[in-house]
Write an enzyme that holds these catalytic residues in place. Structure first.
Site, PDB file in Angstrom:
ATOM      1  N   TYR A  25       0.849  -1.194   0.000  1.00 55.82           N
ATOM      2  CA  TYR A  25       0.000   0.000   0.000  1.00 55.82           C
ATOM      3  C   TYR A  25       0.886   1.246   0.000  1.00 55.82           C
ATOM      4  O   TYR A  25       0.654   2.211   0.705  1.00 55.82           O
ATOM      5  CB  TYR A  25      -0.947  -0.019   1.207  1.00 55.82           C
ATOM      6  CG  TYR A  25      -2.201   0.809   1.022  1.00 55.82           C
ATOM      7  CD1 TYR A  25      -3.181   0.438   0.112  1.00 55.82           C
ATOM      8  CD2 TYR A  25      -2.408   1.971   1.771  1.00 55.82           C
ATOM      9  CE1 TYR A  25      -4.328   1.187  -0.053  1.00 55.82           C
ATOM     10  CE2 TYR A  25      -3.560   2.732   1.620  1.00 55.82           C
ATOM     11  CZ  TYR A  25      -4.514   2.336   0.708  1.00 55.82           C
ATOM     12  OH  TYR A  25      -5.669   3.084   0.551  1.00 55.82           O
ATOM     13  N   GLY A  26       1.933   1.164  -0.836  1.00 59.22           N
ATOM     14  CA  GLY A  26       2.790   2.324  -1.040  1.00 59.22           C
ATOM     15  C   GLY A  26       2.180   3.229  -2.092  1.00 59.22           C
ATOM     16  O   GLY A  26       0.961   3.221  -2.313  1.00 59.22           O
ATOM     17  N   ILE A  27       3.018   3.972  -2.779  1.00 66.16           N
ATOM     18  CA  ILE A  27       2.510   4.975  -3.717  1.00 66.16           C
ATOM     19  C   ILE A  27       1.713   4.330  -4.845  1.00 66.16           C
ATOM     20  O   ILE A  27       0.604   4.765  -5.169  1.00 66.16           O
ATOM     21  CB  ILE A  27       3.678   5.819  -4.264  1.00 66.16           C
ATOM     22  CG1 ILE A  27       4.331   6.599  -3.122  1.00 66.16           C
ATOM     23  CG2 ILE A  27       3.193   6.791  -5.325  1.00 66.16           C
ATOM     24  CD1 ILE A  27       5.597   7.321  -3.500  1.00 66.16           C
ATOM     25  N   SER A  53       1.326   1.670   6.827  1.00 61.38           N
ATOM     26  CA  SER A  53       0.500   1.406   5.651  1.00 61.38           C
ATOM     27  C   SER A  53      -0.775   0.666   6.033  1.00 61.38           C
ATOM     28  O   SER A  53      -1.843   0.912   5.466  1.00 61.38           O
ATOM     29  CB  SER A  53       1.297   0.588   4.620  1.00 61.38           C
ATOM     30  OG  SER A  53       2.371   1.331   4.107  1.00 61.38           O
ATOM     31  N   GLU A  85      12.109  -6.698  -2.509  1.00 58.50           N
ATOM     32  CA  GLU A  85      11.400  -7.368  -1.417  1.00 58.50           C
ATOM     33  C   GLU A  85      10.556  -8.534  -1.926  1.00 58.50           C
ATOM     34  O   GLU A  85      10.157  -9.406  -1.152  1.00 58.50           O
ATOM     35  CB  GLU A  85      10.491  -6.372  -0.687  1.00 58.50           C
ATOM     36  CG  GLU A  85      11.234  -5.265   0.041  1.00 58.50           C
ATOM     37  CD  GLU A  85      10.269  -4.282   0.701  1.00 58.50           C
ATOM     38  OE1 GLU A  85       9.068  -4.621   0.843  1.00 58.50           O
ATOM     39  OE2 GLU A  85      10.710  -3.181   1.060  1.00 58.50           O
ATOM     40  N   HIS A 108       6.121  -4.523 -12.721  1.00 55.62           N
ATOM     41  CA  HIS A 108       7.445  -4.468 -13.340  1.00 55.62           C
ATOM     42  C   HIS A 108       7.895  -5.910 -13.538  1.00 55.62           C
ATOM     43  O   HIS A 108       7.607  -6.777 -12.711  1.00 55.62           O
ATOM     44  CB  HIS A 108       8.409  -3.703 -12.428  1.00 55.62           C
ATOM     45  CG  HIS A 108       9.785  -3.498 -12.986  1.00 55.62           C
ATOM     46  ND1 HIS A 108      10.052  -3.359 -14.330  1.00 55.62           N
ATOM     47  CD2 HIS A 108      10.996  -3.403 -12.365  1.00 55.62           C
ATOM     48  CE1 HIS A 108      11.358  -3.170 -14.508  1.00 55.62           C
ATOM     49  NE2 HIS A 108      11.947  -3.214 -13.331  1.00 55.62           N
ATOM     50  N   GLY A 134       2.606   6.759  -8.810  1.00 64.33           N
ATOM     51  CA  GLY A 134       1.290   6.483  -8.248  1.00 64.33           C
ATOM     52  C   GLY A 134       0.441   7.726  -8.045  1.00 64.33           C
ATOM     53  O   GLY A 134      -0.781   7.698  -8.236  1.00 64.33           O
ATOM     54  N   GLU A 227      21.442  27.542 -15.084  1.00 61.16           N
ATOM     55  CA  GLU A 227      21.625  27.275 -16.511  1.00 61.16           C
ATOM     56  C   GLU A 227      21.562  25.791 -16.856  1.00 61.16           C
ATOM     57  O   GLU A 227      21.012  25.422 -17.896  1.00 61.16           O
ATOM     58  CB  GLU A 227      22.955  27.868 -16.996  1.00 61.16           C
ATOM     59  CG  GLU A 227      22.997  29.382 -16.977  1.00 61.16           C
ATOM     60  CD  GLU A 227      21.889  30.019 -17.803  1.00 61.16           C
ATOM     61  OE1 GLU A 227      21.481  29.435 -18.828  1.00 61.16           O
ATOM     62  OE2 GLU A 227      21.424  31.111 -17.432  1.00 61.16           O
ATOM     63  N   GLU A 231      16.820  25.164 -15.613  1.00 57.72           N
ATOM     64  CA  GLU A 231      16.208  25.339 -16.930  1.00 57.72           C
ATOM     65  C   GLU A 231      15.995  24.017 -17.665  1.00 57.72           C
ATOM     66  O   GLU A 231      15.286  23.976 -18.680  1.00 57.72           O
ATOM     67  CB  GLU A 231      17.039  26.308 -17.776  1.00 57.72           C
ATOM     68  CG  GLU A 231      16.982  27.733 -17.233  1.00 57.72           C
ATOM     69  CD  GLU A 231      17.564  28.762 -18.182  1.00 57.72           C
ATOM     70  OE1 GLU A 231      17.597  28.489 -19.395  1.00 57.72           O
ATOM     71  OE2 GLU A 231      17.976  29.832 -17.705  1.00 57.72           O
TER      72      GLU A 231
END
Length: 331
Positions: A25-27, A53, A85, A108, A134, A227, A231
């Protein structure tokens, strides 16, 4: 040409009446779980008991279980915890509790592609990989839009694995933007190669080296920071919105000429050859082996590299410049 799916190509029907367990229940986990629930699907959460979480998921109205309990009652398992993990959690808390015919989804392809996770033959193995953080997955969904995603099938036990992948993509809002069909190998390798030679490694070092050159030539560090780093966002926004040619049409003729004549002399064929060398390290699995070994050692090399990045002069100047720009230090 890539196969691209949109809303009209996908249906939520394969997921109706099924229990979806989001592991993590992360991002990403939170965003996808909320979107799926808002799409009318039954979602439960699998977590380690007692953490922050867990409390957050409960406060947001989810039924929360320890991972093994969530897997045991789920028809669809979405593995949305960090890559490194996953193998241990898979071995101890997911694989022993899978139902025959379950659908296992990854965001992934790393662990499947490199053989760190080996699913049983009697489950579907798919991937739905949103191409945005997320936070954007959730915000775009709430705005009635979506973020693009990749989908892939590694194992099609049911004969309907792609339909499940497209259903998940639709449930999180991705088919509103467009979903590209790929493979676990292609997603994993292009993701890692892109990160290393362009997005994280290449861009970071290009900015740092440009900063160093300007400061070594006697220019003020604060001016150099603006610079070569500040930018960069303006240019990347133009590229994102219009493409490279469109960006060129959005800058001055002086910038066009200087960029088009000098750029290829810096990022030349020798640089391209080096890019290919490191891309082939990803493709061969050499990088994955190195990273798995590094992680097993506790990430000692990574910690040293992070400390070096933190103390680079561009960060010292940047901390002050970000206070000026944003009123506070941006992490």
């Amino acid at each position: 040409m890539a196969k691209i799916y949109t809303d009209k190509d996908a249906s939520l029907e394969p997921l109706k009446g099924k229990t979806i367990a989001v592991i993590g229940y992360g991002i990403q986990g939170r965003a996808q779980a909320l979107n799926l629930r808002d799409s009318g699907l039954k979602v439960i959460i699998g977590l380690r008991k007692g953490g922050n979480s867990w409390n957050l998921a409960v406060s947001e109205g989810f039924e929360v279980y320890e991972v093994s309990d969530a897997v045991a009652q789920a028809d669809v398992i979405m593995v949305l915890i960090p890559d490194m993990e996953q193998p241990k959690v898979w071995q101890n808390q997911i694989a022993p509790f899978l139902k025959e015919g379950a659908v296992v989804d990854f965001a992934h392809g790393f662990n499947i592609h490199y053989g760190l996770i080996k699913p049983p033959k009697n489950v579907d193995v798919i991937m739905v990989a949103p191409k945005a953080p997320g936070k954007a997955v959730r915000e775009e969904f709430l705005a009635g839009r979506g973020v693009p995603a990749l989908v892939a099938v590694h194992q099609d036990y049911s004969g309907a694995a792609l339909k499940y992948a497209l259903a998940i993509a639709k449930g999180i809002g991705a088919t509103r933007a467009g979903v590209i069909e790929t493979t676990f190998a292609e997603e994993t390798e292009t993701d890692l190669i892109g990160e290393q030679i362009v997005l994280v490694g290449g861009l970071m070092e290009l900015i740092k080296k440009g900063f160093e050159v300007l400061v070594e030539m006697g220019y003020q560090p604060e001016v150099a920071y603006f610079e070569v780093l500040n930018e960069a966002k303006l240019i990347m926004d133009l590229i994102w919105q219009r493409g490279i040619y469109g960006m060129l049409n959005g800058v001055s003729d002086t910038a066009k000429y200087g960029g088009l004549t000098v750029g290829p002399k810096i990022i030349d064929e020798e640089v391209k050859k080096k890019m290919r060398i490191f891309a082939l390290r990803v493709k061969s699995g050499e990088f994955a082996k190195e990273w798995v070994e590094e992680y097993a050692r506790g990430g000692l090399t990574l910690k040293k590299l992070m400390e070096s990045a933190r103390t680079h002069p561009i960060e010292i100047v940047g901390a002050e410049m970000r206070k000026l720009l944003f009123g506070r230090q941006q992490e």
